[in-house]
Structures are given as C-alpha cells and as structure tokens.
Motif scaffolding. Structure first.
Motif, PDB file in Angstrom:
ATOM      1  N   HIS A 172      17.868  10.783 -30.508  1.00 30.95           N
ATOM      2  CA  HIS A 172      17.499   9.382 -30.738  1.00 30.95           C
ATOM      3  C   HIS A 172      18.870   8.873 -31.505  1.00 30.95           C
ATOM      4  O   HIS A 172      19.499   9.077 -31.877  1.00 30.95           O
ATOM      5  CB  HIS A 172      17.116   9.919 -32.601  1.00 30.95           C
ATOM      6  N   HIS A 211      17.587  13.695 -35.909  1.00 28.11           N
ATOM      7  CA  HIS A 211      17.735  12.151 -37.188  1.00 28.11           C
ATOM      8  C   HIS A 211      17.722  12.591 -38.248  1.00 28.11           C
ATOM      9  O   HIS A 211      17.171  13.387 -38.495  1.00 28.11           O
ATOM     10  CB  HIS A 211      16.141  11.451 -36.428  1.00 28.11           C
ATOM     11  N   THR A 214      26.510  14.737 -33.711  1.00 27.01           N
ATOM     12  CA  THR A 214      25.960  13.336 -33.398  1.00 27.01           C
ATOM     13  C   THR A 214      27.098  12.792 -32.662  1.00 27.01           C
ATOM     14  O   THR A 214      28.449  13.214 -33.403  1.00 27.01           O
ATOM     15  CB  THR A 214      26.397  12.168 -35.467  1.00 27.01           C
ATOM     16  N   CYS A 241      15.330   2.448 -31.545  1.00 22.69           N
ATOM     17  CA  CYS A 241      14.895   4.172 -31.578  1.00 22.69           C
ATOM     18  C   CYS A 241      15.340   4.106 -29.333  1.00 22.69           C
ATOM     19  O   CYS A 241      15.228   5.047 -29.313  1.00 22.69           O
ATOM     20  CB  CYS A 241      14.097   4.692 -31.550  1.00 22.69           C
ATOM     21  N   SER A 253      14.789   7.684 -27.048  1.00 27.59           N
ATOM     22  CA  SER A 253      14.736   8.504 -27.923  1.00 27.59           C
ATOM     23  C   SER A 253      13.305   9.479 -27.306  1.00 27.59           C
ATOM     24  O   SER A 253      13.474   9.664 -26.103  1.00 27.59           O
ATOM     25  CB  SER A 253      13.702   8.036 -29.435  1.00 27.59           C
ATOM     26  N   THR A 263      12.787  15.340 -32.936  1.00 26.96           N
ATOM     27  CA  THR A 263      13.945  15.080 -32.720  1.00 26.96           C
ATOM     28  C   THR A 263      14.480  15.691 -31.272  1.00 26.96           C
ATOM     29  O   THR A 263      15.131  16.526 -32.259  1.00 26.96           O
ATOM     30  CB  THR A 263      14.857  13.950 -33.488  1.00 26.96           C
ATOM     31  N   LYS A 306      20.660   5.242 -35.911  1.00 27.34           N
ATOM     32  CA  LYS A 306      19.711   5.300 -37.815  1.00 27.34           C
ATOM     33  C   LYS A 306      18.564   4.344 -38.172  1.00 27.34           C
ATOM     34  O   LYS A 306      18.400   5.042 -38.850  1.00 27.34           O
ATOM     35  CB  LYS A 306      20.695   5.327 -39.152  1.00 27.34           C
ATOM     36  N   TYR A 332      21.744  11.036 -32.528  1.00 26.08           N
ATOM     37  CA  TYR A 332      21.466  11.926 -32.930  1.00 26.08           C
ATOM     38  C   TYR A 332      20.661  12.863 -31.947  1.00 26.08           C
ATOM     39  O   TYR A 332      19.540  12.666 -31.709  1.00 26.08           O
ATOM     40  CB  TYR A 332      20.855  11.717 -34.202  1.00 26.08           C
TER      41      TYR A 332
END
Length: 177
Positions: free
Chosen positions: A74, A167, A41, A82, A85, A71, A77, A163
């Motif tokens: 992305h 995700h 992250t 998004c 992403s 994922t 949260k 992320y």
C-alpha cells in the motif's frame, strides 16, 4: 509461524521495451519474515519516479487465511490515497487490487482466491494513459479494472512511502516477503 514469500520489483517507465527505456527498483530480493505487526517501509525517494505507469511483480505463499483484510502493499499512509495497493480479502484470501482515481478514493475489485501453501507469481500493472489496472497470476491475465469516465477521471499517484507486508492502518501478513 505462517510464512509468505514476496519479491517485489517496481517498474516505472523502465527496462527497454520496444525502444523505450524504463527504470526499475528491486525492493525485496531475499526472503524477509513478516508478522502482522511488522512491515517494511520504502520511502518515496527510494522508488523510481512514477508519472503515469507502473508495474509491481511479486511472489507470495500463504500459510493461513486471515479473519480480516490484510495488506500486501500500500503506498501512502493516508487511507484515501492508495495508488498502488494490493490486499487479501478476509478468510478466502482473494486478491483485492486498488487504486485512487479522481473523485473515488477506493476503486477496487476482488479476484483469484489464493490457496494455502502454494507459490503465486503476481503482476500488478497500472496505466493512466490506458486508464486501466491489470492483474496477472503466473503470467495469465486474471482481471482488470478500467476507469469508466476516461475524459474526466485519472489515476492519482502519490508521494507517500510504500508499505510492504502491513500498512499502519491495516492488518499485515504472517510469513515471508
């Protein structure tokens, strides 16, 4: 263990291109092992400021296809916001780039099934002034997504974390990024 390798460089109005100065941030510069439960992250404050354009480049190598969408990266949260992403489709691992635009939380398309045990260099470019998302594989333009209602819709960027690999709401990849 299955391995993926991804190097992500985020460019946001960065690098000198035709006299314009742009900034960039290398998020991952050395291989990192990812599992479906592990992600990296990156907080919003660690990323370049994005106003209306960005580019993300990465290298990835798939060892297996997943039974569900997974994922690659992305931002935010919240499921409904998004931008940017990138996902892989179930079983065939087609690239699914996605953005959020005014009135549409998941605006996406599917292209370019990735083969196993092959390296891919992918570029994800996004421009609100051009109202368009482009995807390149090995430097070749393979797909784009354009906003149809250009007068009333725009790309919605967000201040959430990025992320990488997984995700919190979705499955992640097995391998190296």
């Amino acid at each position: 263990y299955y391995f993926y390798y991804l190097v992500i460089i985020i460019i946001s109005n960065s690098i000198s291109v035709f006299g314009q100065t742009k900034t960039y941030r290398e998020v991952i510069t050395k291989p990192v092992i990812f599992t479906p439960e592990f992600n990296r992250t990156v907080s919003h404050t660690e990323l370049p400021i994005v106003k209306d354009e960005l580019s993300i480049t990465l290298k990835i190598k798939l060892a297996s296809h997943a039974p569900d969408s997974i994922t690659i990266f992305h931002k935010d949260k919240v499921k409904e916001n998004c931008t940017p992403s990138l996902f892989l489709s179930p079983n065939g691992s087609a690239l699914i780039p996605s953005i959020t635009i005014t009135g549409i939380p998941w605006y996406n398309f599917s292209i370019a099934n990735l083969q196993l045990n092959r390296w891919y260099h992918i570029a994800y470019t996004l421009s609100d002034p051009e109202k368009r998302l482009n995807i390149y594989v090995h430097g070749k333009w393979v797909g784009s997504l354009s906003i149809q209602n250009v007068q009333n819709q725009s790309i919605i960027f967000n201040d959430g974390p990025l992320y990488i690999g997984k995700h919190p709401l979705y499955d992640g990849i097995n391998g190296q990024i």
